[in-house]
Design a protein around this motif. Structure first.
Motif, PDB file in Angstrom:
ATOM      1  N   ALA A  11      -9.038   0.618  -8.066  1.00 25.04           N
ATOM      2  CA  ALA A  11      -9.149  -0.836  -7.969  1.00 25.04           C
ATOM      3  C   ALA A  11      -7.902  -1.489  -7.377  1.00 25.04           C
ATOM      4  N   VAL A  12      -6.769  -0.780  -7.378  1.00 27.44           N
ATOM      5  CA  VAL A  12      -5.513  -1.399  -6.946  1.00 27.44           C
ATOM      6  C   VAL A  12      -5.519  -1.748  -5.457  1.00 27.44           C
ATOM      7  N   PRO A  13      -5.783  -0.785  -4.545  1.00 25.87           N
ATOM      8  CA  PRO A  13      -5.769  -1.160  -3.120  1.00 25.87           C
ATOM      9  C   PRO A  13      -6.838  -2.176  -2.768  1.00 25.87           C
ATOM     10  N   VAL A  58       3.517   5.972  -5.537  1.00 29.21           N
ATOM     11  CA  VAL A  58       3.372   6.134  -6.987  1.00 29.21           C
ATOM     12  C   VAL A  58       2.252   7.122  -7.301  1.00 29.21           C
ATOM     13  N   VAL A  59       1.136   7.011  -6.591  1.00 31.85           N
ATOM     14  CA  VAL A  59       0.024   7.948  -6.796  1.00 31.85           C
ATOM     15  C   VAL A  59       0.462   9.372  -6.486  1.00 31.85           C
ATOM     16  N   PHE A  60       1.240   9.539  -5.412  1.00 29.09           N
ATOM     17  CA  PHE A  60       1.721  10.881  -5.066  1.00 29.09           C
ATOM     18  C   PHE A  60       2.615  11.458  -6.159  1.00 29.09           C
ATOM     19  N   LEU A  61       3.490  10.628  -6.715  1.00 25.11           N
ATOM     20  CA  LEU A  61       4.368  11.096  -7.790  1.00 25.11           C
ATOM     21  C   LEU A  61       3.561  11.524  -9.014  1.00 25.11           C
ATOM     22  N   VAL A  62       2.551  10.716  -9.370  1.00 28.05           N
ATOM     23  CA  VAL A  62       1.726  11.048 -10.532  1.00 28.05           C
ATOM     24  C   VAL A  62       0.959  12.340 -10.282  1.00 28.05           C
ATOM     25  N   ILE A  73       0.835  -1.203   0.000  1.00 26.35           N
ATOM     26  CA  ILE A  73       0.000   0.000   0.000  1.00 26.35           C
ATOM     27  C   ILE A  73       0.870   1.254   0.000  1.00 26.35           C
ATOM     28  N   PHE A  74       1.976   1.217   0.752  1.00 26.83           N
ATOM     29  CA  PHE A  74       2.882   2.370   0.796  1.00 26.83           C
ATOM     30  C   PHE A  74       3.491   2.635  -0.579  1.00 26.83           C
ATOM     31  N   VAL A  75       3.922   1.569  -1.257  1.00 28.10           N
ATOM     32  CA  VAL A  75       4.474   1.729  -2.603  1.00 28.10           C
ATOM     33  C   VAL A  75       3.414   2.283  -3.554  1.00 28.10           C
ATOM     34  N   PHE A  76       2.190   1.768  -3.450  1.00 30.83           N
ATOM     35  CA  PHE A  76       1.102   2.240  -4.307  1.00 30.83           C
ATOM     36  C   PHE A  76       0.831   3.730  -4.066  1.00 30.83           C
TER      37      PHE A  76
END
Length: 290
Positions: free
Chosen positions: A242-244, A175-179, A169-172
């Protein structure tokens, strides 16, 4: 403290960490309060769940002015009834374990204390001068609803799944924060202050509300390029949601399988880890309970 006691405190089993009394009234009280697989323990849990829900309902109704004006005395009496009830429960929990300080410092021990402490603190807070403080104390009583997580197994399963998948979840989220940060910065350049994107943080705020498909409407792109980027972010947001869900669902399935394996205990040698469909113990061959 002996080596055996130290190992007991460090174990993940709450029954061993808190220390179950060997016998007497404390052991009987422990069985009722902490062991929900007995008839008395199950009845205690169900009664306490009902009390928690009713106490939260009392707090909610107290915030509704017409109801509070009409039934204020009854609601006040009900609040103190539940406060006394949860105080007795908290004291009983501390009395029936061998390590009460360890329970008081645990997550559920803190929740139990927070569910009763605001009512007693409000007695010493002058309401005429710190009305906002009293409101905060009343709001803290809603923490009683967190006590439900102690009695419903699915809450524990969800908590274990979140804890086990925390790295994914942290990695996900990273990535969302970077985008979001990247596209928000691009929108700041494309739209500019004249269209409301006065700074990169403001543009990132817009990107977050767009990516999560919330879209408050206070900021909208005016240029064709900006609208193209916004459309891409909205479509991307649907996929990201849908990812988490998939991560946590797969972990819950794994946790359920592990619980089923741990529940199959051999009545002869007490070994665990048997498959759900196993009929005999894998170590001694004794017939397993269904």
């Amino acid at each position: 403290m002996t080596t055996q006691d130290s190992a007991t405190v460090l174990t993940s089993d709450p029954h061993q960490r808190l220390g179950k009394p060997a016998g007497g009234w404390r052991a009987a009280l422990y069985a009722i309060i902490f062991e929900s697989d007995t008839p008395k323990g199950r009845a205690f849990d169900l009664a306490l769940i009902g009390a928690i829900l009713l106490s939260v309902l009392v707090v909610v109704l107290t915030s509704v002015k017409p109801i509070a004006d009409k039934y204020g005395d009854w609601l006040h009496a009900g609040e103190w009834f539940f406060t006394a009830l949860f105080t007795i429960e908290y004291a009983a929990r501390c009395l029936c374990v061998q390590r009460p300080v360890l329970y008081a410092r645990s997550f559920f021990g803190v929740i139990d204390l927070m569910s009763i402490l605001p009512a007693y603190i409000s007695l010493f807070v002058p309401a005429a001068h710190v009305v906002s403080g009293v409101r905060i104390l009343r709001l803290l009583r809603i923490f009683r609803i967190l006590k439900l997580t102690l009695y419903i197994q699915e809450y524990s399963m969800l908590g274990d799944a979140l804890l086990a998948s925390r790295r994914k979840i942290f990695v996900f989220l990273s990535v969302v924060f970077l985008v979001v940060f990247l596209l928000g910065s691009v929108m700041y350049v494309v739209e500019g202050p004249e269209n409301g994107y006065t700074s990169i943080p403001t543009a990132v705020y817009w990107a977050i509300s767009t990516m999560t498909t919330v879209g408050f409407g206070d900021l909208v792109p005016k240029t064709d390029i900006g609208r193209t980027i916004a459309s891409f972010m909205m479509l991307l947001g649907w996929g990201i949601l849908a990812v988490p869900t998939g991560i946590i669902s797969s972990e819950i399935t794994h946790q359920r399988g592990q619980r089923l394996l741990s529940m199959r205990v051999c009545p002869n040698c007490h070994s665990t880890g048997h498959e759900p469909e196993a009929r005999y113990c894998k170590d001694c061959g004794t017939a397993l309970p269904s």
